[in-house]
Design an enzyme around this catalytic site. Structure first.
Site, PDB file in Angstrom:
ATOM      1  N   GLY A 178       0.830  -1.207   0.134  1.00  0.00           N
ATOM      2  CA  GLY A 178      -0.067   0.154   0.015  1.00  0.00           C
ATOM      3  C   GLY A 178       0.874   1.141   0.024  1.00  0.00           C
ATOM      4  O   GLY A 178       2.311   1.308   0.288  1.00  0.00           O
ATOM      5  N   ARG A 241       0.124  -5.281  -5.198  1.00  0.00           N
ATOM      6  CA  ARG A 241       0.031  -6.333  -4.279  1.00  0.00           C
ATOM      7  C   ARG A 241       0.207  -7.984  -5.041  1.00  0.00           C
ATOM      8  O   ARG A 241      -0.238  -7.763  -6.035  1.00  0.00           O
ATOM      9  CB  ARG A 241      -1.236  -6.295  -3.324  1.00  0.00           C
ATOM     10  CG  ARG A 241      -1.441  -5.212  -2.572  1.00  0.00           C
ATOM     11  CD  ARG A 241      -2.572  -5.313  -1.276  1.00  0.00           C
ATOM     12  NE  ARG A 241      -2.596  -3.959  -0.586  1.00  0.00           N
ATOM     13  CZ  ARG A 241      -1.814  -3.648   0.471  1.00  0.00           C
ATOM     14  NH1 ARG A 241      -0.695  -4.421   1.024  1.00  0.00           N
ATOM     15  NH2 ARG A 241      -2.279  -2.668   1.088  1.00  0.00           N
ATOM     16  N   ASP A 267       5.608  -5.434   5.667  1.00  0.00           N
ATOM     17  CA  ASP A 267       6.055  -6.731   6.431  1.00  0.00           C
ATOM     18  C   ASP A 267       6.033  -7.799   5.096  1.00  0.00           C
ATOM     19  O   ASP A 267       7.002  -8.629   5.158  1.00  0.00           O
ATOM     20  CB  ASP A 267       5.183  -7.174   7.452  1.00  0.00           C
ATOM     21  CG  ASP A 267       3.659  -7.139   6.991  1.00  0.00           C
ATOM     22  OD1 ASP A 267       3.107  -6.507   6.018  1.00  0.00           O
ATOM     23  OD2 ASP A 267       2.805  -7.925   7.746  1.00  0.00           O
ATOM     24  N   THR A 295       5.157   1.401   6.064  1.00  0.00           N
ATOM     25  CA  THR A 295       3.804   0.928   6.383  1.00  0.00           C
ATOM     26  C   THR A 295       3.400   2.157   7.278  1.00  0.00           C
ATOM     27  O   THR A 295       4.008   2.414   8.209  1.00  0.00           O
ATOM     28  CB  THR A 295       3.785  -0.400   7.193  1.00  0.00           C
ATOM     29  OG1 THR A 295       2.420  -0.312   7.753  1.00  0.00           O
ATOM     30  CG2 THR A 295       4.653  -0.549   8.300  1.00  0.00           C
ATOM     31  N   ASP A 297       0.935   1.444   9.163  1.00  0.00           N
ATOM     32  CA  ASP A 297       0.394   1.044  10.241  1.00  0.00           C
ATOM     33  C   ASP A 297       1.479   1.135  11.368  1.00  0.00           C
ATOM     34  O   ASP A 297       0.979   0.524  12.696  1.00  0.00           O
ATOM     35  CB  ASP A 297      -0.105  -0.554  10.002  1.00  0.00           C
ATOM     36  CG  ASP A 297      -1.247  -0.483   9.236  1.00  0.00           C
ATOM     37  OD1 ASP A 297      -1.688   0.687   8.758  1.00  0.00           O
ATOM     38  OD2 ASP A 297      -1.685  -1.476   8.579  1.00  0.00           O
ATOM     39  N   GLY A 341      -5.078   0.777   9.930  1.00  0.00           N
ATOM     40  CA  GLY A 341      -4.494  -0.059  11.060  1.00  0.00           C
ATOM     41  C   GLY A 341      -5.260  -1.400  11.040  1.00  0.00           C
ATOM     42  O   GLY A 341      -6.056  -1.753  11.538  1.00  0.00           O
ATOM     43  N   MET A 453      -6.780   9.286   2.415  1.00  0.00           N
ATOM     44  CA  MET A 453      -6.414  10.746   2.441  1.00  0.00           C
ATOM     45  C   MET A 453      -5.353  10.777   3.369  1.00  0.00           C
ATOM     46  O   MET A 453      -4.379  11.773   2.788  1.00  0.00           O
ATOM     47  CB  MET A 453      -7.468  11.747   2.931  1.00  0.00           C
ATOM     48  CG  MET A 453      -8.954  11.814   1.939  1.00  0.00           C
ATOM     49  SD  MET A 453     -10.160  12.963   2.619  1.00  0.00           S
ATOM     50  CE  MET A 453      -8.962  14.530   2.780  1.00  0.00           C
ATOM     51  N   ARG A 455      -2.856   8.558   3.679  1.00  0.00           N
ATOM     52  CA  ARG A 455      -1.683   8.135   3.223  1.00  0.00           C
ATOM     53  C   ARG A 455      -1.290   8.457   1.815  1.00  0.00           C
ATOM     54  O   ARG A 455      -0.159   8.103   1.598  1.00  0.00           O
ATOM     55  CB  ARG A 455      -1.697   6.500   3.420  1.00  0.00           C
ATOM     56  CG  ARG A 455      -2.721   5.773   2.452  1.00  0.00           C
ATOM     57  CD  ARG A 455      -2.636   4.274   2.281  1.00  0.00           C
ATOM     58  NE  ARG A 455      -3.120   3.757   1.214  1.00  0.00           N
ATOM     59  CZ  ARG A 455      -3.247   2.408   0.839  1.00  0.00           C
ATOM     60  NH1 ARG A 455      -2.862   1.620   1.659  1.00  0.00           N
ATOM     61  NH2 ARG A 455      -3.676   2.211  -0.392  1.00  0.00           N
TER      62      ARG A 455
END
Ligand code: ATP
Ligand code: F6P
Ligand code: MG
EC number: 2.7.1.11
Length: 565
Positions: A178, A241, A267, A295, A297, A341, A453, A455
């Site tokens: 992502g 992906r 990851d 990431t 997250d 998340g 928005m 990211r």
């Protein structure tokens, strides 16, 4: 006779203090000076002398029960494949170096060259610019008087000698997974850093993630072509992906003569990088693989934080502010904001702590329930009566089990095999509306979903600097012949073995003080019974034991591999 005290040599004390100071700042480049009193050394990798002076009080290694355990344990579950790549170096006072692989591990007698930075007009004035070959960074900086020195990682930075001649380097860069603020900055600084620091001008971009290695043309990249890209969000290379085919990827690396591979991603991407490294090594290729963790997250293990995280938290404030304005302008107004998340609620937690307008934060790590005493509905009721409005922040991975109970849908996955989540924000909005209706309570709820928005924007100033340093550390490591994931550990840039960042995930610990700070700032219920808290503590303990056990297994495998048993 073993003493029970560890006395740090003076320079290490000073270094520890400096490190603590560094960590207080946002992102400060680790100074690359070696300890002043040590002459610059140029050890071959794998023959590292221990960074410890004779002024210490000696302690027998066997005085540490956990080290004895580390050496003796063998029954733990470490993937056999991994054990062969683990490089653990044991030193005095419970010191362990979890080292990264080097080209010389499988290609002996490689020639080395002086680092071109020595002749660089900008860098030549820097006193002791090169890192000492023995410098390592501790994984844990909080220790007790008698605790062993613990696990360390190789410190990132330029080495005096490199394993590639500048004109022979053919580097490529790929972005996977992502989006995240700062991707373009890392790309820019890799291209510019390779060119400006090491005179490397053969750099190619792989388009649209891993599959681009074998399905698209490689894009030539120059400092000129990437000059402005850091001002834009996203990735100029494209991302995707799925599509990780190790054999096809390495075939293409080999056929095109690529010898440095820079892989930016989360990851999953780092797992892919590890597979690529293993295949490269099986084929005996002189190729360095550098992973740069990405990431928003913030779920990548070992590192302090991932780039783009700060930017995302900052951008999330705008959504929370809007939710607060809407909620506080209505009678019984509720503002509900969903943030990213998947498994880790760091963005939601930090955005909540930063805002102070949030009354309730829900994350995947802390299960919640709706009805009954101590449940969310009861809290909504109370908060509206007290304050007339409230703001709820929910991480996308929170409450998935609850939604699945009320909307049974078959599990779906994305192209990388990640579970597709159900929209917790929308579900919660309906649940709260239904609850208020059943209570005949007039209310207004505004659901704001800023997930993409936060990211898709360019990185902020501090993340820009962080991205630059990560890119530079990656370049120094690849030029020095290492393969690794680069990251900041306790404020110092380090080279971390792939297996360490791919084997676990960084999660919010609800038994830590940070989550307690959040609960005390929102005043929300913890949704936990005493049994839940005990279970969470036990789970933390078990995770720690598992980690120590894995280290023990790796240590044992490493000792066996060296025939030292
Ligand atoms: N175990 C694995 N082995 C090899 N490749 C993998 C593995 N897991 C994921 N990948 C590949 O890594 C790439 C990115 O994975 P994924 O989509 O999970 O994103 P990520 O890197 O975890 O980033 P993020 O979760 O932050 O978006 C994909 O191309 C995927 O095929
Ligand atoms: O919709 P996409 O692009 O698959 O990305 C969504 C996922 O990416 C992340 O930002 C990073 O893993 C997650 O928080 C989110 O679930
Ligand atoms: Mg991921």
């Amino acid at each position: 006779m073993a003493s029970s005290h560890i006395i740090l040599p003076k320079e290490e004390e000073a270094e520890a203090e400096a490190e603590a100071e560094t960590r207080l700042g946002t992102v400060v480049e680790a100074d690359h000076d070696s300890p002043a009193q040590l002459p610059l050394q140029d050890h071959a990798p794998g023959k590292a002398a221990l960074p410890f002076s004779a002024t210490c009080v000696r302690i027998s290694r066997d005085s540490y029960p956990n080290l004895r355990a580390l050496r003796n344990a063998s029954a733990l579950n470490l993937h056999d494949d991994d054990a062969a790549f683990v490089k653990l170096e044991e030193g005095d006072y419970g010191y362990v170096l979890d080292d990264v692989p080097h080209l010389t591990d499988y290609i002996p007698d490689l020639p080395t060259y002086p680092n071109p930075l020595q002749d660089h007009p900008a860098y030549s004035t820097v006193k002791q610019y090169f890192v000492n070959a023995d410098d390592t960074v501790p994984e844990k900086v909080v220790v007790q008087k008698n605790s062993p020195r613990g696990v360390h990682f190789r410190r990132a930075g330029p080495r005096q000698r490199v394993y590639f001649e500048s004109e022979e380097v053919k580097a490529c860069i790929v972005t996977c997974g992502g989006l995240c603020p700062g991707l373009n900055t890392v790309i820019r600084e890799l291209v510019c850093g390779l060119s400006h620091m090491y005179n490397v001008n053969n750099v190619f971009g792989i388009q649209n993630g891993y599959k681009g290695f074998y399905s698209s043309n490689y894009l030539p990249m120059t400092p000129k072509s990437v000059n402005d890209i850091h001002k834009r969000g996203g990735t100029v290379l494209g991302t995707s992906r799925g599509g990780h085919d190790t054999k096809k990827i390495v075939d293409n690396i080999q056929d095109r003569g690529i010898n440095q591979v820079y892989i930016i991603g989360g990851d999953g991407t780092q797992k892919g990088a590890y597979e690529i490294y293993k295949e490269i090594r099986r084929r005996g290729l002189q190729v360095a693989v550098a992973g740069i963790p990405k990431t928003i997250d913030n779920d990548i293990a070992v590192i302090d934080k991932s780039f783009g995280f700060d930017t995302a938290v900052e951008e999330a404030q705008r959504a929370i502010n809007a939710a607060h304005v809407e909620a506080s302008s209505a009678e019984n107004g509720i503002g509900l904001v969903k943030l990213m998340g998947r498994y880790s609620g760091f963005i939601a937690m930090y955005a909540t702590l930063a805002s102070r307008d949030v009354d309730c934060c829900l994350i995947p790590e802390s299960p919640f329930y709706l009805e009954g005493e101590g449940g969310l509905f009861e809290y909504v009721d109370r908060r509206l009566k007290e304050n007339n409005h409230m703001v709820i922040v929910v991480a996308e991975g929170a409450g998935q089990d609850l939604i699945a109970q009320s909307i049974p849908i078959a599990d779906q996955q994305d192209a990388s095999g990640n579970k597709l989540l159900l929209d917790v924000g929308l579900w919660l909005t309906h649940k709260i509306k239904d609850y208020c209706k059943s209570k005949k309570m007039e209310m207004t709820i505004k659901y704001i979903d800023p997930t993409y928005m936060i990211r898709a924007i360019p990185s902020n100033a501090s993340d820009n600097v962080y991205c630059t340093l990560l890119a530079h550390s990656a370049i120094h490591g690849a030029m020095a012949g290492y393969s690794f994931t680069v990251g900041m550990v306790n404020g110092r840039h380090s080279y971390i073995p792939f297996h360490r960042v791919t084997s676990t995930r960084n999660k919010v610990r609800i038994t830590d003080r940070m989550w307690a700070r959040l609960l005390s700032s929102t005043n929300q219920p913890s949704f936990l019974s005493k049994e839940d808290i005990d279970a969470a503590r036990e789970a933390d303990k078990a995770a720690n034991n598992r980690k120590n056990g894995e280290n023990a297994k790796k240590q044992h495998a490493s000792v066996l591999a060296k025939g030292e048993k």
